[in-house]
Write a protein that holds these residues in place. Structure first.
Motif, PDB file in Angstrom:
ATOM      1  N   VAL A 301      -9.888  20.000  58.869  1.00 33.61           N
ATOM      2  CA  VAL A 301      -8.950  19.707  57.844  1.00 33.61           C
ATOM      3  C   VAL A 301      -7.493  20.077  58.193  1.00 33.61           C
ATOM      4  CG1 VAL A 301      -8.144  20.485  55.519  1.00 33.61           C
ATOM      5  CG2 VAL A 301     -10.391  19.862  55.931  1.00 33.61           C
ATOM      6  N   ASP A 302      -7.202  21.168  58.839  1.00 30.22           N
ATOM      7  CA  ASP A 302      -6.078  21.515  59.503  1.00 30.22           C
ATOM      8  C   ASP A 302      -5.297  20.540  60.303  1.00 30.22           C
ATOM      9  OD1 ASP A 302      -3.709  23.277  59.865  1.00 30.22           O
ATOM     10  OD2 ASP A 302      -4.517  23.346  62.000  1.00 30.22           O
ATOM     11  N   TYR A 303      -6.294  19.890  61.079  1.00 22.11           N
ATOM     12  CA  TYR A 303      -5.780  18.718  61.958  1.00 22.11           C
ATOM     13  C   TYR A 303      -5.537  17.381  61.141  1.00 22.11           C
ATOM     14  CZ  TYR A 303      -5.870  15.065  65.340  1.00 22.11           C
ATOM     15  OH  TYR A 303      -5.357  13.868  66.302  1.00 22.11           O
ATOM     16  N   ALA A 304      -6.335  17.081  60.320  1.00 20.83           N
ATOM     17  CA  ALA A 304      -5.919  15.914  59.471  1.00 20.83           C
ATOM     18  C   ALA A 304      -4.709  16.272  58.799  1.00 20.83           C
ATOM     19  CB  ALA A 304      -7.184  15.627  58.589  1.00 20.83           C
ATOM     20  N   TRP A 305      -4.421  17.360  57.924  1.00 19.53           N
ATOM     21  CA  TRP A 305      -3.342  17.593  57.260  1.00 19.53           C
ATOM     22  C   TRP A 305      -2.202  17.529  58.147  1.00 19.53           C
ATOM     23  CZ3 TRP A 305      -4.191  21.093  52.742  1.00 19.53           C
ATOM     24  CH2 TRP A 305      -5.008  21.006  51.770  1.00 19.53           C
ATOM     25  N   TRP A 306      -2.029  18.052  59.250  1.00 26.41           N
ATOM     26  CA  TRP A 306      -0.771  18.638  59.960  1.00 26.41           C
ATOM     27  C   TRP A 306      -0.733  17.792  61.159  1.00 26.41           C
ATOM     28  CZ3 TRP A 306       2.593  20.296  56.543  1.00 26.41           C
ATOM     29  CH2 TRP A 306       1.762  21.019  55.558  1.00 26.41           C
ATOM     30  N   GLN A 307      -1.769  17.917  62.004  1.00 28.51           N
ATOM     31  CA  GLN A 307      -1.710  17.578  63.442  1.00 28.51           C
ATOM     32  C   GLN A 307      -0.514  18.123  64.238  1.00 28.51           C
ATOM     33  OE1 GLN A 307      -1.706  13.347  64.129  1.00 28.51           O
ATOM     34  NE2 GLN A 307      -3.307  12.800  62.685  1.00 28.51           N
ATOM     35  N   LYS A 308      -0.490  19.443  64.072  1.00 28.62           N
ATOM     36  CA  LYS A 308       0.435  20.250  64.640  1.00 28.62           C
ATOM     37  C   LYS A 308      -0.243  20.709  66.210  1.00 28.62           C
ATOM     38  CE  LYS A 308       3.631  21.720  61.272  1.00 28.62           C
ATOM     39  NZ  LYS A 308       4.443  22.862  60.937  1.00 28.62           N
ATOM     40  N   ASP A 309      -1.472  20.430  66.312  1.00 32.07           N
ATOM     41  CA  ASP A 309      -2.103  20.906  67.425  1.00 32.07           C
ATOM     42  C   ASP A 309      -3.296  20.061  67.631  1.00 32.07           C
ATOM     43  OD1 ASP A 309      -3.732  22.380  69.455  1.00 32.07           O
ATOM     44  OD2 ASP A 309      -3.195  24.274  68.746  1.00 32.07           O
ATOM     45  N   SER A 310      -3.546  19.511  68.885  1.00 32.65           N
ATOM     46  CA  SER A 310      -4.459  18.551  69.180  1.00 32.65           C
ATOM     47  C   SER A 310      -5.791  18.953  69.355  1.00 32.65           C
ATOM     48  CB  SER A 310      -4.298  17.513  70.256  1.00 32.65           C
ATOM     49  OG  SER A 310      -3.937  18.308  71.400  1.00 32.65           O
ATOM     50  N   TRP A 311      -5.828  20.355  69.638  1.00 33.74           N
ATOM     51  CA  TRP A 311      -7.189  21.187  69.913  1.00 33.74           C
ATOM     52  C   TRP A 311      -8.513  20.581  69.293  1.00 33.74           C
ATOM     53  CZ3 TRP A 311     -10.166  24.668  67.511  1.00 33.74           C
ATOM     54  CH2 TRP A 311     -11.174  25.480  68.265  1.00 33.74           C
ATOM     55  N   PRO A 312      -8.156  20.515  67.918  1.00 31.10           N
ATOM     56  CA  PRO A 312      -9.506  20.312  67.161  1.00 31.10           C
ATOM     57  C   PRO A 312     -10.017  18.697  67.350  1.00 31.10           C
ATOM     58  CG  PRO A 312      -7.890  21.154  65.710  1.00 31.10           C
ATOM     59  CD  PRO A 312      -7.193  20.818  66.853  1.00 31.10           C
ATOM     60  N   ALA A 313      -9.248  17.693  67.564  1.00 30.50           N
ATOM     61  CA  ALA A 313      -9.454  16.405  67.929  1.00 30.50           C
ATOM     62  C   ALA A 313      -9.969  16.445  69.472  1.00 30.50           C
ATOM     63  CB  ALA A 313      -8.434  15.396  67.807  1.00 30.50           C
ATOM     64  N   THR A 314      -9.395  16.972  70.472  1.00 26.02           N
ATOM     65  CA  THR A 314      -9.548  16.674  71.808  1.00 26.02           C
ATOM     66  C   THR A 314     -10.588  17.766  72.486  1.00 26.02           C
ATOM     67  OG1 THR A 314      -7.873  18.648  72.521  1.00 26.02           O
ATOM     68  CG2 THR A 314      -6.964  16.140  72.182  1.00 26.02           C
ATOM     69  N   THR A 315     -10.784  18.869  71.761  1.00 25.46           N
ATOM     70  CA  THR A 315     -11.872  19.930  72.369  1.00 25.46           C
ATOM     71  C   THR A 315     -12.861  20.313  71.254  1.00 25.46           C
ATOM     72  OG1 THR A 315     -10.173  20.533  73.689  1.00 25.46           O
ATOM     73  CG2 THR A 315     -11.953  21.993  73.218  1.00 25.46           C
ATOM     74  N   PHE A 316     -12.218  20.948  70.125  1.00 25.36           N
ATOM     75  CA  PHE A 316     -13.332  21.414  69.006  1.00 25.36           C
ATOM     76  C   PHE A 316     -14.331  20.486  68.319  1.00 25.36           C
ATOM     77  CE2 PHE A 316     -14.246  23.037  64.619  1.00 25.36           C
ATOM     78  CZ  PHE A 316     -14.978  24.125  65.138  1.00 25.36           C
ATOM     79  N   ALA A 317     -13.946  19.372  67.895  1.00 24.83           N
ATOM     80  CA  ALA A 317     -14.899  18.445  67.179  1.00 24.83           C
ATOM     81  C   ALA A 317     -15.724  17.894  68.288  1.00 24.83           C
ATOM     82  CB  ALA A 317     -14.119  17.250  66.469  1.00 24.83           C
TER      83      ALA A 317
END
Length: 477
Positions: A301-317
């Motif tokens: 959700v943090d990534y979706a709302w703000w995209q201030k850090d690519s880590w959730p998309a590139t690594t975590f998810a």
């Protein structure tokens, strides 16, 4: 009318159409763009099907059978509570989640009833927990345990701020803005008088497990809500806005540190350096257990709302999706060691919902198996429906694009003609509109974009406008 224009559509479709590139879709998170993904629609459902699913879900949890479905219980004429049906109590977690569900689904009556119950029975005005909510009460409102659980207070504050911006403020406890500001102030300043503990550790800039002796020096990864903190850095008490910005940045780095490098799993409890934390009163919280499920939602959700850090998309998810896919999408357990050894074979709807929210940091094709699993999971029922049910509702809101930032500066933007939302107005959009007008499909990826003349109806007039635009007869839409 559709049949009348069918021949015209067939004739028009043979015209050579040169794709017309438009500006790329806005980049950035939901706060910046106002564009909320409905991943259910992206993966094959219609808007009508999704809305029906959401309505059914709400009706079962808020109006359904008392013994087997309902979580919302009215008391008196203007109060209600969310019942933990498995443990026979009322928790600040469930109350605040329930309020968030209500503000997102525009259920003001139910929101106010929950808020009045929480404010009257859980809120503490004196002592070491002044300004915070007791985490556990009886059905009659008596406090069982006065210790606050930090995530409950966080969700109370955020739900109230959204309510203020969606519905406006009333008076007394229904001045949502004032009530939220009081909670936020307590989180950072409760101990300024020398009594009690803050909800944010001043040295670590992290949310604490509990604001109490012995629980102030470690955290729960699932309590880290950087998406919320960013809003508090803009909407919270002015003197604390810079602090909330630091807390948001610190939480993002903490979530990376607390995540297993291979599996992507987080522990229930952790030290501020991200290492797993065991506690004396309950075993196993250094593993991935029930609390830890929520980290998936919080990060994505943090990534979706703000995209201030690519880590959730590139690594975590990708790691989370790979791990649970390898465990078997319909059979994976609900508890694991951080390295991936299964501790329970139960397949829980709450974890299914959280895994589906990983779609917000992923493309629809990759996330589709997890989204499908949530879509095909029945609304939780039975004695132990509470925790699974609350996470199910939050997951459904997020995946359907209905977990919104009320008060963001932009409304969802629409590029007229870009019916498939790919950033280009071309023959693909034309073909989609044709299929819809001929009755071959019942919906479109973006119905608003298909309403080219803005009259609120998608019909042959919109086809005529799109045709003229693609042929260069008109230059703008």
């Amino acid at each position: 009318m559709k049949k009348f224009f069918a021949c015209l559509l067939v004739l028009a479709i043979i015209v050579t159409i040169v794709p017309i590139n438009i500006a790329s879709a806005e980049t950035g998170g939901y706060y910046a763009t106002g564009n909320y993904r409905n991943v259910f629609v992206e993966t094959g459902r219609t808007e009508a099907q999704v809305q029906d699913k959401m309505n059914t879900m709400f009706d079962k949890f808020f109006k359904g059978d008392t013994n087997n479905q309902r979580l919302f219980y009215e008391t008196g004429t203007d109060e209600a509570y969310i019942r933990d049906t498995g443990n026979g109590d009322v928790r600040s977690e469930g109350m605040s989640y329930g309020m968030m569900v209500c503000v997102q689904m525009d259920k003001k009556k139910e929101f106010d009833m929950l808020w009045k119950w929480a404010r009257n029975h859980m809120y503490q005005t004196s002592g070491q927990f002044k300004g915070f909510f007791a985490w556990q009460c009886n059905y009659d409102g008596g406090i069982i345990d006065s210790t606050p659980a930090s995530d409950g207070d966080e969700y109370f504050a955020m739900a109230l701020l959204f309510a203020a911006r969606r519905w406006g403020n009333g008076t007394g406890i229904y001045n949502y803005e004032a009530e939220a500001q009081t909670i936020l102030d307590a989180m950072l300043h409760q101990s300024d008088d020398g009594v009690g503990y803050n909800m944010i550790n001043k040295n670590a800039n992290q949310v604490v497990f509990c604001p109490s002796a012995g629980n102030y020096d470690f955290t729960d990864p699932s309590y880290h809500l950087p998406a919320f903190y960013e809003l508090w850095a803009m909407w919270g008490p002015e003197r604390d806005r810079a602090t909330w910005s630091k807390v948001a940045a610190t939480s993002r780095e903490f979530l990376k540190k607390s995540t297993h490098p291979t599996t992507g799993l987080n522990p229930d409890y952790a030290n501020f350096d991200g290492s797993a934390k065991e506690v004396s009163w309950s075993s196993g919280h250094g593993d991935f257990r029930f609390d830890a499920w929520r980290v998936i939602q919080n990060s994505c959700v943090d990534y979706a709302w703000w995209q201030k850090d690519s880590w959730p998309a590139t690594t975590f998810a990708p790691k989370i999706q790979a791990f649970f896919k390898n465990q078997g999408l319909s059979t994976y357990g609900n508890q694991y060691t951080l390295s991936g050894s299964k501790l329970s074979s139960d397949h829980s709807p709450g974890l299914v919902a959280m895994n589906a929210v990983s779609a917000l940091a992923s493309d629809a094709t990759t996330a589709k198996p997890f989204v499908d699993e949530l879509w095909n999971t029945a609304v939780p029922s039975g004695q132990y429906r509470y925790y699974d049910g609350m996470l199910y509702m939050l997951g459904m809101l997020n995946v359907s694009g209905n977990f919104k930032i009320w008060g963001a500066p932009t409304e969802p933007s629409v590029t007229r003609g870009d019916i498939n939302d790919d950033g280009t107005i071309d023959s693909v959009d034309f073909a989609l509109l044709k299929s819809y007008l001929l009755g071959r499909t019942t919906t479109l990826p973006n119905m608003k974009a298909a309403d080219l003349n803005g009259d609120g109806v998608v019909d042959a007039m919109d086809w005529a406008v799109l045709r003229q635009y693609l042929l260069g007869i008109i230059k703008t839409l």
